[in-house]
Design a protein around this motif. Structure first.
Motif, PDB file in Angstrom:
ATOM      1  N   SER A  69       0.791  -1.290   0.149  1.00 41.25           N
ATOM      2  CA  SER A  69       0.112   0.000   0.010  1.00 41.25           C
ATOM      3  C   SER A  69       0.775   1.176  -0.072  1.00 41.25           C
ATOM      4  O   SER A  69       0.493   2.187  -0.487  1.00 41.25           O
ATOM      5  CB  SER A  69      -0.942   0.184   1.108  1.00 41.25           C
ATOM      6  OG  SER A  69      -0.250  -0.233   2.532  1.00 41.25           O
ATOM      7  N   GLY A 107     -12.648  -4.726 -11.002  1.00 39.65           N
ATOM      8  CA  GLY A 107     -12.383  -3.210 -10.616  1.00 39.65           C
ATOM      9  C   GLY A 107     -12.029  -2.554 -11.825  1.00 39.65           C
ATOM     10  O   GLY A 107     -11.849  -2.855 -12.801  1.00 39.65           O
ATOM     11  N   TYR A 138      -9.207  10.424 -11.555  1.00 35.08           N
ATOM     12  CA  TYR A 138      -8.865   8.978 -10.745  1.00 35.08           C
ATOM     13  C   TYR A 138      -7.667   9.021 -10.115  1.00 35.08           C
ATOM     14  O   TYR A 138      -6.726   9.947 -10.060  1.00 35.08           O
ATOM     15  CB  TYR A 138      -8.502   8.036 -11.803  1.00 35.08           C
ATOM     16  CG  TYR A 138      -9.614   7.527 -12.908  1.00 35.08           C
ATOM     17  CD1 TYR A 138     -10.948   7.059 -12.310  1.00 35.08           C
ATOM     18  CD2 TYR A 138      -9.744   8.401 -14.172  1.00 35.08           C
ATOM     19  CE1 TYR A 138     -12.002   7.204 -13.422  1.00 35.08           C
ATOM     20  CE2 TYR A 138     -10.756   8.217 -14.913  1.00 35.08           C
ATOM     21  CZ  TYR A 138     -12.040   7.489 -14.685  1.00 35.08           C
ATOM     22  OH  TYR A 138     -12.773   7.675 -15.451  1.00 35.08           O
ATOM     23  N   GLN A 139      -7.528   8.139  -8.970  1.00 29.75           N
ATOM     24  CA  GLN A 139      -6.335   7.797  -8.176  1.00 29.75           C
ATOM     25  C   GLN A 139      -6.112   6.361  -8.300  1.00 29.75           C
ATOM     26  O   GLN A 139      -6.921   5.555  -8.787  1.00 29.75           O
ATOM     27  CB  GLN A 139      -6.460   8.333  -6.863  1.00 29.75           C
ATOM     28  CG  GLN A 139      -7.534   7.553  -6.140  1.00 29.75           C
ATOM     29  CD  GLN A 139      -8.009   8.299  -4.633  1.00 29.75           C
ATOM     30  OE1 GLN A 139      -7.093   8.720  -4.118  1.00 29.75           O
ATOM     31  NE2 GLN A 139      -9.022   8.035  -4.177  1.00 29.75           N
ATOM     32  N   ASP A 141      -5.743   2.702  -7.265  1.00 23.62           N
ATOM     33  CA  ASP A 141      -6.393   1.646  -6.337  1.00 23.62           C
ATOM     34  C   ASP A 141      -5.300   0.814  -5.904  1.00 23.62           C
ATOM     35  O   ASP A 141      -4.325   0.315  -6.416  1.00 23.62           O
ATOM     36  CB  ASP A 141      -7.627   1.058  -7.016  1.00 23.62           C
ATOM     37  CG  ASP A 141      -8.524   0.559  -5.981  1.00 23.62           C
ATOM     38  OD1 ASP A 141      -8.285   0.622  -4.786  1.00 23.62           O
ATOM     39  OD2 ASP A 141      -9.556  -0.140  -6.700  1.00 23.62           O
ATOM     40  N   ARG A 143      -5.025  -2.516  -6.005  1.00 22.49           N
ATOM     41  CA  ARG A 143      -5.117  -3.836  -6.706  1.00 22.49           C
ATOM     42  C   ARG A 143      -4.005  -3.890  -7.543  1.00 22.49           C
ATOM     43  O   ARG A 143      -3.371  -3.022  -7.787  1.00 22.49           O
ATOM     44  CB  ARG A 143      -6.564  -3.791  -7.508  1.00 22.49           C
ATOM     45  CG  ARG A 143      -7.677  -4.140  -6.819  1.00 22.49           C
ATOM     46  CD  ARG A 143      -9.058  -3.744  -7.478  1.00 22.49           C
ATOM     47  NE  ARG A 143      -9.380  -2.390  -7.875  1.00 22.49           N
ATOM     48  CZ  ARG A 143      -9.250  -2.128  -9.189  1.00 22.49           C
ATOM     49  NH1 ARG A 143      -8.978  -3.066 -10.351  1.00 22.49           N
ATOM     50  NH2 ARG A 143      -9.299  -0.971  -9.717  1.00 22.49           N
ATOM     51  N   PRO A 167      -4.594   0.023 -12.044  1.00 18.61           N
ATOM     52  CA  PRO A 167      -5.976  -0.113 -11.126  1.00 18.61           C
ATOM     53  C   PRO A 167      -6.183   1.327 -10.735  1.00 18.61           C
ATOM     54  O   PRO A 167      -5.368   2.022 -10.093  1.00 18.61           O
ATOM     55  CB  PRO A 167      -5.704  -0.959 -10.060  1.00 18.61           C
ATOM     56  CG  PRO A 167      -4.225  -0.693  -9.851  1.00 18.61           C
ATOM     57  CD  PRO A 167      -3.499  -0.486 -11.264  1.00 18.61           C
ATOM     58  N   LYS A 169      -9.382   4.523  -9.262  1.00 15.19           N
ATOM     59  CA  LYS A 169     -10.652   4.594  -8.602  1.00 15.19           C
ATOM     60  C   LYS A 169     -10.983   6.161  -8.674  1.00 15.19           C
ATOM     61  O   LYS A 169      -9.849   6.847  -8.895  1.00 15.19           O
ATOM     62  CB  LYS A 169     -10.692   4.105  -7.111  1.00 15.19           C
ATOM     63  CG  LYS A 169      -9.981   4.367  -6.217  1.00 15.19           C
ATOM     64  CD  LYS A 169      -9.862   4.005  -4.799  1.00 15.19           C
ATOM     65  CE  LYS A 169      -8.809   4.709  -3.991  1.00 15.19           C
ATOM     66  NZ  LYS A 169      -8.956   3.845  -2.587  1.00 15.19           N
TER      67      LYS A 169
END
Length: 171
Positions: A69, A107, A138-139, A141, A143, A167, A169
């Motif tokens: 992350s 996703g 977007y940012q 994600d 995944r 990926p 979101k």
């Protein structure tokens, strides 16, 4: 392709925004960093064994990265991630010894088309992460990120083509 023409082609590049449906993947994985890059060995081993995988969904290969992350927030060439050399399967009833199955969840993805050798890829990815994402709606994600290596993929060839799936979101 020189740096300037690659930079200009990146500026004009608009990805397709696609909702990926769940995929089942089978392959080999290894923990590595950009400084301790084990990609060539991983792919050599998987290519030699790929015929052992039953129920392949296509002839495409998938190069996939699972980043922790904090990877992009505190980027360092020594930061570790998990790299996969794999293929998509329609069903999983037999996983070859030493390989694993990964379920790629549904996703949203930004899909970029990349033409070029691995040598020019850093500039391409710098554009995606440094310009396109910050200036988009977007940012990133959490995944997996992956590349689809289809029929037009030719390792280290300037005319090689692949799809790069990032990926995303909504911000």
């Amino acid at each position: 392709m020189n740096f300037l023409s690659l930079e200009n082609s990146c500026r004009n590049m608009t990805p397709k925004i696609i909702t990926l449906k769940e995929k089942k993947l089978i392959g080999l994985s290894a923990e590595m960093s950009l400084l301790d890059n084990k990609t060539p060995q991983l792919w050599k081993t998987f290519r030699q064994r790929s015929k052992e995988v039953d129920h392949r969904a296509s002839e495409d290969f998938i190069s996939l990265q699972q980043y922790p992350s904090h990877y992009f927030e505190r980027f360092s060439a020594g930061s570790e991630f998990v790299k996969w050399a794999c293929v998509e399967v329609d069903e999983v009833d037999n996983i070859p010894e030493g390989m694993n199955m990964l379920l790629l969840e549904t996703g949203l993805y930004a899909v970029f088309h990349y033409t070029g050798s691995a040598q020019n890829a850093p500039t391409f990815f710098q554009y995606i992460y440094g310009e396109w994402i910050p200036n988009s709606e977007y940012q990133l994600d959490g995944r997996p990120h992956f590349e689809v290596l289809g029929a037009k993929y030719k390792n280290n060839d300037p005319n090689s083509e692949e799809e790069v799936w990032i990926p995303i979101k909504a911000k």
